[in-house]
Design an enzyme around this catalytic site. Structure first.
Site, PDB file in Angstrom:
ATOM      1  N   LYS A 193       0.822  -1.220   0.000  1.00  0.00           N
ATOM      2  CA  LYS A 193       0.000   0.000   0.000  1.00  0.00           C
ATOM      3  C   LYS A 193       0.862   1.280   0.000  1.00  0.00           C
ATOM      4  O   LYS A 193       2.064   1.222   0.273  1.00  0.00           O
ATOM      5  CB  LYS A 193      -0.925  -0.026   1.220  1.00  0.00           C
ATOM      6  CG  LYS A 193      -1.916  -1.212   1.201  1.00  0.00           C
ATOM      7  CD  LYS A 193      -2.939  -1.082   2.322  1.00  0.00           C
ATOM      8  CE  LYS A 193      -3.929  -2.229   2.294  1.00  0.00           C
ATOM      9  NZ  LYS A 193      -4.994  -2.077   3.309  1.00  0.00           N
ATOM     10  N   TYR A 250     -12.486  -1.808  -3.596  1.00  0.00           N
ATOM     11  CA  TYR A 250     -12.989  -1.982  -2.231  1.00  0.00           C
ATOM     12  C   TYR A 250     -14.517  -1.835  -2.137  1.00  0.00           C
ATOM     13  O   TYR A 250     -15.040  -1.543  -1.059  1.00  0.00           O
ATOM     14  CB  TYR A 250     -12.306  -0.990  -1.295  1.00  0.00           C
ATOM     15  CG  TYR A 250     -10.902  -1.392  -0.893  1.00  0.00           C
ATOM     16  CD1 TYR A 250     -10.674  -2.521  -0.103  1.00  0.00           C
ATOM     17  CD2 TYR A 250      -9.790  -0.650  -1.275  1.00  0.00           C
ATOM     18  CE1 TYR A 250      -9.395  -2.901   0.279  1.00  0.00           C
ATOM     19  CE2 TYR A 250      -8.496  -1.023  -0.899  1.00  0.00           C
ATOM     20  CZ  TYR A 250      -8.318  -2.153  -0.119  1.00  0.00           C
ATOM     21  OH  TYR A 250      -7.056  -2.529   0.269  1.00  0.00           O
ATOM     22  N   PHE A 295     -15.434   3.697   7.141  1.00  0.00           N
ATOM     23  CA  PHE A 295     -14.056   4.006   6.750  1.00  0.00           C
ATOM     24  C   PHE A 295     -13.855   4.004   5.226  1.00  0.00           C
ATOM     25  O   PHE A 295     -12.750   4.253   4.745  1.00  0.00           O
ATOM     26  CB  PHE A 295     -13.068   3.041   7.411  1.00  0.00           C
ATOM     27  CG  PHE A 295     -13.290   1.565   7.101  1.00  0.00           C
ATOM     28  CD1 PHE A 295     -12.867   1.006   5.905  1.00  0.00           C
ATOM     29  CD2 PHE A 295     -13.916   0.735   8.031  1.00  0.00           C
ATOM     30  CE1 PHE A 295     -13.054  -0.336   5.629  1.00  0.00           C
ATOM     31  CE2 PHE A 295     -14.114  -0.620   7.762  1.00  0.00           C
ATOM     32  CZ  PHE A 295     -13.678  -1.150   6.547  1.00  0.00           C
ATOM     33  N   ARG A 301      -2.331 -14.634   4.876  1.00  0.00           N
ATOM     34  CA  ARG A 301      -2.925 -13.877   5.983  1.00  0.00           C
ATOM     35  C   ARG A 301      -2.129 -14.071   7.272  1.00  0.00           C
ATOM     36  O   ARG A 301      -1.997 -13.150   8.089  1.00  0.00           O
ATOM     37  CB  ARG A 301      -4.394 -14.247   6.148  1.00  0.00           C
ATOM     38  CG  ARG A 301      -5.231 -13.692   4.982  1.00  0.00           C
ATOM     39  CD  ARG A 301      -6.643 -14.207   4.976  1.00  0.00           C
ATOM     40  NE  ARG A 301      -7.477 -13.609   6.000  1.00  0.00           N
ATOM     41  CZ  ARG A 301      -8.055 -12.409   5.900  1.00  0.00           C
ATOM     42  NH1 ARG A 301      -7.848 -11.658   4.837  1.00  0.00           N
ATOM     43  NH2 ARG A 301      -8.831 -11.956   6.854  1.00  0.00           N
ATOM     44  N   THR A 342      -5.327  -7.264  10.622  1.00  0.00           N
ATOM     45  CA  THR A 342      -5.613  -6.004   9.915  1.00  0.00           C
ATOM     46  C   THR A 342      -5.123  -4.803  10.714  1.00  0.00           C
ATOM     47  O   THR A 342      -4.517  -3.884  10.171  1.00  0.00           O
ATOM     48  CB  THR A 342      -7.138  -5.867   9.677  1.00  0.00           C
ATOM     49  OG1 THR A 342      -7.579  -7.021   8.960  1.00  0.00           O
ATOM     50  CG2 THR A 342      -7.463  -4.623   8.879  1.00  0.00           C
ATOM     51  N   ARG A 353       2.767  -6.830   8.899  1.00  0.00           N
ATOM     52  CA  ARG A 353       2.137  -5.636   9.483  1.00  0.00           C
ATOM     53  C   ARG A 353       2.782  -5.243  10.806  1.00  0.00           C
ATOM     54  O   ARG A 353       2.924  -4.046  11.096  1.00  0.00           O
ATOM     55  CB  ARG A 353       0.628  -5.857   9.626  1.00  0.00           C
ATOM     56  CG  ARG A 353      -0.086  -5.755   8.260  1.00  0.00           C
ATOM     57  CD  ARG A 353      -1.514  -6.166   8.354  1.00  0.00           C
ATOM     58  NE  ARG A 353      -2.268  -5.892   7.118  1.00  0.00           N
ATOM     59  CZ  ARG A 353      -3.346  -6.576   6.761  1.00  0.00           C
ATOM     60  NH1 ARG A 353      -3.816  -7.549   7.530  1.00  0.00           N
ATOM     61  NH2 ARG A 353      -3.968  -6.291   5.635  1.00  0.00           N
ATOM     62  N   ASN A 367      -1.943   0.097   6.715  1.00  0.00           N
ATOM     63  CA  ASN A 367      -1.487  -1.191   7.248  1.00  0.00           C
ATOM     64  C   ASN A 367      -0.607  -1.986   6.283  1.00  0.00           C
ATOM     65  O   ASN A 367      -0.565  -3.200   6.309  1.00  0.00           O
ATOM     66  CB  ASN A 367      -2.682  -2.024   7.754  1.00  0.00           C
ATOM     67  CG  ASN A 367      -3.638  -2.442   6.662  1.00  0.00           C
ATOM     68  OD1 ASN A 367      -3.519  -1.999   5.524  1.00  0.00           O
ATOM     69  ND2 ASN A 367      -4.578  -3.306   6.995  1.00  0.00           N
ATOM     70  N   HIS A 412      -2.255  -5.468   1.540  1.00  0.00           N
ATOM     71  CA  HIS A 412      -3.564  -6.109   1.418  1.00  0.00           C
ATOM     72  C   HIS A 412      -3.346  -7.581   1.106  1.00  0.00           C
ATOM     73  O   HIS A 412      -2.386  -7.932   0.430  1.00  0.00           O
ATOM     74  CB  HIS A 412      -4.359  -5.472   0.276  1.00  0.00           C
ATOM     75  CG  HIS A 412      -5.584  -6.250  -0.110  1.00  0.00           C
ATOM     76  ND1 HIS A 412      -6.743  -6.180   0.617  1.00  0.00           N
ATOM     77  CD2 HIS A 412      -5.799  -7.147  -1.105  1.00  0.00           C
ATOM     78  CE1 HIS A 412      -7.641  -6.995   0.062  1.00  0.00           C
ATOM     79  NE2 HIS A 412      -7.092  -7.592  -0.983  1.00  0.00           N
ATOM     80  N   GLU A 447     -10.001 -10.187  -7.528  1.00  0.00           N
ATOM     81  CA  GLU A 447      -8.997  -9.130  -7.346  1.00  0.00           C
ATOM     82  C   GLU A 447      -7.842  -9.280  -8.341  1.00  0.00           C
ATOM     83  O   GLU A 447      -7.292  -8.279  -8.813  1.00  0.00           O
ATOM     84  CB  GLU A 447      -8.482  -9.160  -5.904  1.00  0.00           C
ATOM     85  CG  GLU A 447      -9.560  -8.768  -4.898  1.00  0.00           C
ATOM     86  CD  GLU A 447      -9.137  -8.952  -3.451  1.00  0.00           C
ATOM     87  OE1 GLU A 447      -9.960  -8.694  -2.560  1.00  0.00           O
ATOM     88  OE2 GLU A 447      -7.977  -9.365  -3.195  1.00  0.00           O
TER      89      GLU A 447
HETATM   90  P1  CMP Z   1      -7.389  -4.622   3.619  1.00  0.00           P
HETATM   91  O1  CMP Z   1      -6.901  -5.986   3.964  1.00  0.00           O
HETATM   92  O2  CMP Z   1      -6.775  -3.960   2.438  1.00  0.00           O
HETATM   93  O3  CMP Z   1      -8.974  -4.683   3.392  1.00  0.00           O
HETATM   94  C1  CMP Z   1      -9.835  -3.635   3.733  1.00  0.00           C
HETATM   95  C2  CMP Z   1      -9.120  -2.484   4.357  1.00  0.00           C
HETATM   96  O4  CMP Z   1      -9.957  -1.579   5.022  1.00  0.00           O
HETATM   97  C3  CMP Z   1      -8.207  -3.010   5.440  1.00  0.00           C
HETATM   98  O5  CMP Z   1      -7.121  -3.687   4.866  1.00  0.00           O
HETATM   99  C4  CMP Z   1      -7.889  -1.749   6.210  1.00  0.00           C
HETATM  100  O6  CMP Z   1      -6.840  -1.010   5.630  1.00  0.00           O
HETATM  101  C5  CMP Z   1      -9.188  -0.988   6.044  1.00  0.00           C
HETATM  102  N1  CMP Z   1      -9.952  -1.066   7.296  1.00  0.00           N
HETATM  103  C6  CMP Z   1     -10.533  -2.147   7.818  1.00  0.00           C
HETATM  104  N2  CMP Z   1     -11.143  -1.837   8.993  1.00  0.00           N
HETATM  105  C7  CMP Z   1     -10.927  -0.516   9.169  1.00  0.00           C
HETATM  106  C8  CMP Z   1     -11.300   0.405  10.189  1.00  0.00           C
HETATM  107  N3  CMP Z   1     -12.009   0.014  11.258  1.00  0.00           N
HETATM  108  N4  CMP Z   1     -10.886   1.683  10.058  1.00  0.00           N
HETATM  109  C9  CMP Z   1     -10.171   2.082   8.981  1.00  0.00           C
HETATM  110  N5  CMP Z   1      -9.799   1.250   7.985  1.00  0.00           N
HETATM  111  C10 CMP Z   1     -10.171  -0.032   8.087  1.00  0.00           C
END
Ligand code: CMP
Length: 139
Positions: A11, A51, A59, A87, A93, A104, A114, A117, A128
């Site tokens: 990212k 997304y 968010f 994962r 996450t 992470r 983070n 993905h 995807e």
């Molecule tokens: P990702 O695995 O890319 O998939 C969805 C993304 O949404 C996740 O990583 C985070 O970067 C983002 N995300 C998920 N939960 C939250 C949250 N509570 N607040 C902000 N961003 C979020």
């Protein structure tokens, strides 16, 4: 080698801090084969489409803004049990909950910034991967 696939993005936060190399090394060291890869920047429209499953979440707008704010690296990774193993490699996450030694825990700043993905299912890995790569870009 054959196996299942997962789609990852390094990212904008991790790219801007020069962590592409470190993250790709962790990916290779964990036994994933790079099947496709590109360095690109998503438009807001593209990030919103990627997304779309989160469009009802609070968010979503911030996530789309962030994910289109700078370049990313997208890649299809291949390995047996790719979804679950990736994962595990990247960790939770929210990096505050990520196990030590995960991508992470090593590189992420926050739940939004983070670092990486990873697809959450075989079905989404296909969707995807098709979002980023044509057949002739896969090896
Ligand atoms: P990702 O695995 O890319 O998939 C969805 C993304 O949404 C996740 O990583 C985070 O970067 C983002 N995300 C998920 N939960 C939250 C949250 N509570 N607040 C902000 N961003 C979020």
């Amino acid at each position: 080698m054959t196996g299942t696939i997962t789609l990852t993005m390094i990212k904008p936060d991790a790219v801007s801090k020069n962590h592409i190399g470190g993250i790709l090394k962790m990916i290779n060291d964990a036994g994933f084969r790079i099947k496709a890869m590109k360095y690109t920047q998503l438009s807001k429209e593209q990030a919103g489409q990627f997304y779309a499953v989160h469009q009802d979440k609070g968010f979503y707008n911030d996530l789309v803004e962030f994910m289109s704010s700078g370049p990313i690296v997208a890649a299809i990774l291949e390995k047996e049990n790719a979804i679950a193993d990736f994962r595990k490699l990247i960790g939770a996450t929210n990096p505050a909950n990520a196990e030590p030694g995960t991508v992470r825990a090593s590189y992420a700043e926050s739940v939004q910034r983070n670092a990486v993905h990873g697809s959450d299912s075989d079905e989404n890995a296909v969707i995807e991967s098709d979002f980023f790569f044509s057949k002739v870009e896969r090896f």
